[in-house]
Design an enzyme around this catalytic site. Structure first.
Site, PDB file in Angstrom:
ATOM      1  CE  LYS A 130      -3.512   2.184   2.829  1.00 45.93           C
ATOM      2  NZ  LYS A 130      -4.488   1.990   3.903  1.00 45.93           N
ATOM      3  CB  SER A 205      -7.085   4.483   2.527  1.00 46.75           C
ATOM      4  OG  SER A 205      -6.610   3.834   3.451  1.00 46.75           O
ATOM      5  CB  SER A 229      -8.118   1.729   5.502  1.00 53.65           C
ATOM      6  OG  SER A 229      -8.870   2.724   5.489  1.00 53.65           O
TER       7      SER A 229
END
Length: 520
Positions: A130, A205, A229
């Site tokens: 990520k 996210s 997330s």
């Protein structure tokens, strides 16, 4: 954190303006998301359909080379990323060089396969990261234009631990702006799509991670979760993900950094397509804190106490859970009872209808020393002055703001009181050390691009679990009426992560786990 009357008036004025403008914005921007008729190419290389655990075993046994595996994933990323926009920066040349070194190491190894497995359990296996984590030499921007030239000089601790275990990073993936929205969209890298329907969002996210994993462009990945997330992208993309008990896996060297008491609610954890990879990844990522968990304890599912919570009780902020998600959770209950001989008790907590208010209030609390958290306006304005919400909103309407509509919308949030302590006590009494409960991850399957702007608080189904500090594993449960992933989060008491991971293995076996996009 009390607000003055003037501040409350300003907040409500801001929200009124947002509400009036979001419809117009959504109508215009939805046209740009139209990708009707496009689907991902089929998965042709069988190496892409093998778990990380099994890939590592094949590489150690010289049944396949690390170079072959890494190249297979590079080829797949190059094939699907033009459609998904999930990987924002690759390191393909470096990863192939590292794969060559892995194969050489295995060729020269004299201590045997078991020693190699113990020392380097993920040797030669590709990994995606990520974009909010520091990965040395890669962009470290979290979608913020003011950070577009920032490059990580170190590895975040969980990334370093996975690399030390032999995993080979392929690149970094897209996020929402500052990781504070459930659509992975920013003005630095653009918008990421869902591999099951390119007109749909992959969540956020960690949406880039969810998208590339589900699209078979990665086998294991790493995400972070302070309001859902990890779990929301895993739900929307039909893969597995685990939000660890806070404090087990290091959250250092992420951006944005936590402040106030947010460290108590943020978790780092594994994301993957195959449930058997969750526990090995968590053992590595926990590093020196591995002793906090009981990951080597054998779990007998028949001896657990199971509960199901079908919805939040009717919050004014969230939409009702759809019929197909209520039905799939009922099917899980029936299978648990039939297969394991257990009784799954349906329970309800009135406090859950205040989930959003609780999350919002606790995210704004000062730390133990009285230091307040950094505001979203300060983070967006960094390294300069905080941004002014109304000014950014006006600039956005004429196309001059550097920020997304979702990020600007976050600037207007105010804090609410909570019934968190009562809920916390009730949950701990319910779960103990042998209880787990099923709870929806979101009220609906993956929505179309920008639609969350009209339903911004539905993340409360996951956010409340962060504030309670409980571990949760997101599990896919097949595809629904529109060909989109269904799923449920499985939650246990603090530090009882091993329970939800075991349930994930059962649910994968029972409901089939990840499904290849376009192959249903």
């Amino acid at each position: 954190m009390a607000l003055s009357r003037l501040e409350r008036v300003q907040a409500w004025l801001f929200k009124a303006l947002m509400g009036a403008l979001l419809l117009l914005f959504g109508l215009f921007s939805s046209r740009n998301a139209a990708l009707s008729g496009k689907t991902l190419p089929p998965v042709r290389n069988p190496l892409l359909l093998v778990s990380a655990t099994q890939l590592a075993k094949k590489i150690r046994r010289k049944e396949v080379s690390s170079v072959e595996v890494v190249q297979a994933y590079i080829d797949r990323i190059q094939e699907v990323n033009p459609l998904l926009n999930a990987v924002i920066k690759d390191r393909f040349d470096a990863s192939l060089q590292e794969a060559v070194l892995v194969d050489k190491l295995i060729e020269e190894e004299t201590d045997g396969e078991e020693v190699l497995e113990d020392r380097l359990p993920l040797l030669g296996v590709p990994l995606s990261v990520k974009g909010s984590y520091a990965l040395q030499g890669m962009p470290f921007t979290t979608g913020l234009i003011s950070r577009q030239r920032v490059v990580a000089t170190v590895d975040a601790p969980p990334v370093a631990l996975l690399k030390r275990a032999g995993a080979i990073p392929l690149g970094v993936t897209n996020t929402s702006e500052l990781c504070m929205w459930l659509e992975s969209h920013n003005h630095l890298y653009g918008i990421t799509k869902n591999p099951y329907d390119l007109e749909r969002i992959p969540g956020g996210s960690s949406g880039g991670e969810g998208s590339i994993l589900a699209g078979a462009g990665s086998v294991i990945g790493i995400g972070s979760d302070i309001g859902g997330s990890i779990r929301i992208p895993c739900f929307f993309n039909g893969i597995f993900g685990h939000k660890t008990t806070p404090g087990v896996v290091s959250t250092e060297n992420q951006f944005p950094p936590t402040s106030g008491r947010q460290q108590e609610y943020l978790s780092s954890g594994p994301m993957c397509r195959y449930a058997e990879d969750l526990k090995p990844m968590l053992k590595i990522m926990a590093g020196p804190n591995i002793h906090m968990l009981s990951l080597n304890t054998e779990v007998d599912l028949k001896k657990l106490r199971f509960f199901t919570i079908p919805h939040d009780g009717g919050s004014a902020f969230t939409y009702p859970v759809t019929k197909e998600l209520l039905e799939i959770q009922r099917k899980v209950v029936k299978r648990l009872e039939a297969d394991l001989g257990v009784k799954v008790q349906e329970v309800h907590f009135p406090e859950l209808r205040y989930s959003f208010q609780i999350w919002d209030a606790y995210m704004g609390l000062s730390d133990r020393e009285g230091n307040p958290p950094k505001t979203f306006a300060e983070l967006m304005g960094g390294p300069g002055r905080p941004v002014w919400p109304l000014w950014e909103l006006l600039k956005r309407m004429v196309g001059k703001s550097a920020h997304t509509m979702a990020a600007i919308g976050k600037l207007g949030n105010i804090y609410y009181g909570s019934q968190k302590e009562k809920l916390q006590k009730e949950m701990e009494e319910l779960l103990g050390t042998d209880g787990v409960f099923l709870y929806p991850s979101h009220p609906r399957v993956a929505p179309k691009h920008h639609h969350p702007l009209f339903r911004p608080f539905d993340f409360a189904y996951t956010g409340i679990i962060n504030i309670l500090g409980l571990p949760a594993t997101q599990c896919p449960l097949g595809l629904g009426e529109e060909g989109l992933p269904l799923g449920v989060q499985v939650v246990a008491g603090k530090l009882q992560d091993h329970l939800t991971l075991e349930v994930a293995l059962y649910l994968e076996k029972t409901f089939g786990g990840w499904r290849i996009p376009g192959a249903q």
